[in-house]
Design a protein around this motif. Structure first.
Motif, short mmCIF file in Angstrom:
data_model
loop_
_atom_site.label_atom_id
_atom_site.label_comp_id
_atom_site.label_asym_id
_atom_site.label_seq_id
_atom_site.Cartn_x
_atom_site.Cartn_y
_atom_site.Cartn_z
N ARG A 79 48.72 78.24 57.18
CA ARG A 79 49.87 77.37 56.98
C ARG A 79 49.97 76.31 58.06
O ARG A 79 49.41 76.43 59.13
CB ARG A 79 51.15 78.19 56.92
N LYS A 80 50.70 75.28 57.72
CA LYS A 80 50.87 74.16 58.61
C LYS A 80 52.22 73.58 58.25
O LYS A 80 52.69 73.78 57.13
CB LYS A 80 49.73 73.18 58.30
N LEU A 81 52.84 72.84 59.18
CA LEU A 81 54.13 72.26 58.85
C LEU A 81 53.99 70.81 58.39
O LEU A 81 53.26 70.02 58.98
CB LEU A 81 55.06 72.30 60.07
N CYS A 82 54.72 70.47 57.36
CA CYS A 82 54.75 69.10 56.86
C CYS A 82 55.69 68.27 57.73
O CYS A 82 56.57 68.80 58.40
CB CYS A 82 55.24 69.11 55.42
N GLN A 113 58.98 71.30 55.79
CA GLN A 113 58.60 72.42 54.93
C GLN A 113 57.21 72.94 55.29
O GLN A 113 56.42 72.21 55.89
CB GLN A 113 58.55 71.96 53.47
N GLY A 114 56.94 74.17 54.87
CA GLY A 114 55.61 74.72 55.08
C GLY A 114 54.61 74.10 54.12
O GLY A 114 54.95 73.70 53.01
N MET A 115 53.36 73.99 54.57
CA MET A 115 52.30 73.51 53.70
C MET A 115 51.32 74.66 53.50
O MET A 115 51.05 75.42 54.42
CB MET A 115 51.56 72.34 54.36
N SER A 116 50.79 74.78 52.30
CA SER A 116 49.83 75.85 52.10
C SER A 116 48.49 75.31 51.63
O SER A 116 48.38 74.21 51.10
CB SER A 116 50.38 76.89 51.12
N CYS A 170 52.25 70.25 50.76
CA CYS A 170 53.64 70.61 51.04
C CYS A 170 54.25 71.25 49.80
O CYS A 170 54.00 70.82 48.68
CB CYS A 170 54.43 69.37 51.43
N GLU A 171 55.09 72.27 50.04
CA GLU A 171 55.71 72.96 48.91
C GLU A 171 56.92 72.21 48.40
O GLU A 171 57.48 72.53 47.37
CB GLU A 171 56.09 74.39 49.34
#
Ligand SMILES: [Zn+2]
Length: 147
Positions: A2-5, A9-12, A34-35
């Motif tokens: 995961r990474k942050l946008c 929001q979290g990015m997957s 990004c979710e």
């Protein structure tokens, strides 16, 4: 993984087809998506290789679909884990990735040995390139270190 946008929001991790200038299609490119806001970015570890591939394709005037995992070992390892990964039962993606990367490096070293024995320079070059795609990631990975 995961990474942050930038929106918070979290990015997957996902894989998608990228189309360049309407003629070059590269499929199975690992990205973070990004979710929430649908922003995505190419996985930093494969970006230089993706750009190099794009340059080659442009220069050769080739059109049509290229499978990125066939030219990039890291993308290939990730794609094979991603396809069979079961979030609830398996160990984490990072653990699997580290393990599979090591297995792949060992395999490539074996293949390199064969190529060397046969004195096949072109094959050796191809394998060294694939090895460096993997070992750069394993040695420098921000994900493996952060987790
Ligand atoms: Zn976002």
């Amino acid at each position: 993984m995961r990474k942050l946008c930038h929106c918070g929001q979290g990015m997957s991790l996902d894989f998608r087809v990228l189309i360049f200038e309407g003629v070059i299609e590269i499929d199975r490119v690992p990205i973070f998506e990004c979710e929430k806001c649908s922003h995505y970015e190419v996985l930093p570890a494969v970006k230089p290789d993706l750009l190099a591939l794009l340059g080659e394709l442009k220069a050769s005037g080739e059109q049509g679909l290229v499978l990125f995992n066939e030219v990039n070992e890291l993308a290939d390892v990730m794609f094979s884990i991603f396809r069979s990964w079961n979030q609830t039962e398996s160990p984490s993606f990072e653990v699997l990735l580290e393990q599979k990367c090591k297995e792949r490096i060992n395999l490539l070293l074996d293949v390199f040995g064969c190529a060397k024995e046969m004195n096949d320079g072109e094959w050796m070059d191809d394998i060294s390139k694939r090895l460096s795609q993997m070992s750069d990631f394993v040695n420098n990975s921000q994900f493996l270190r952060a987790n």
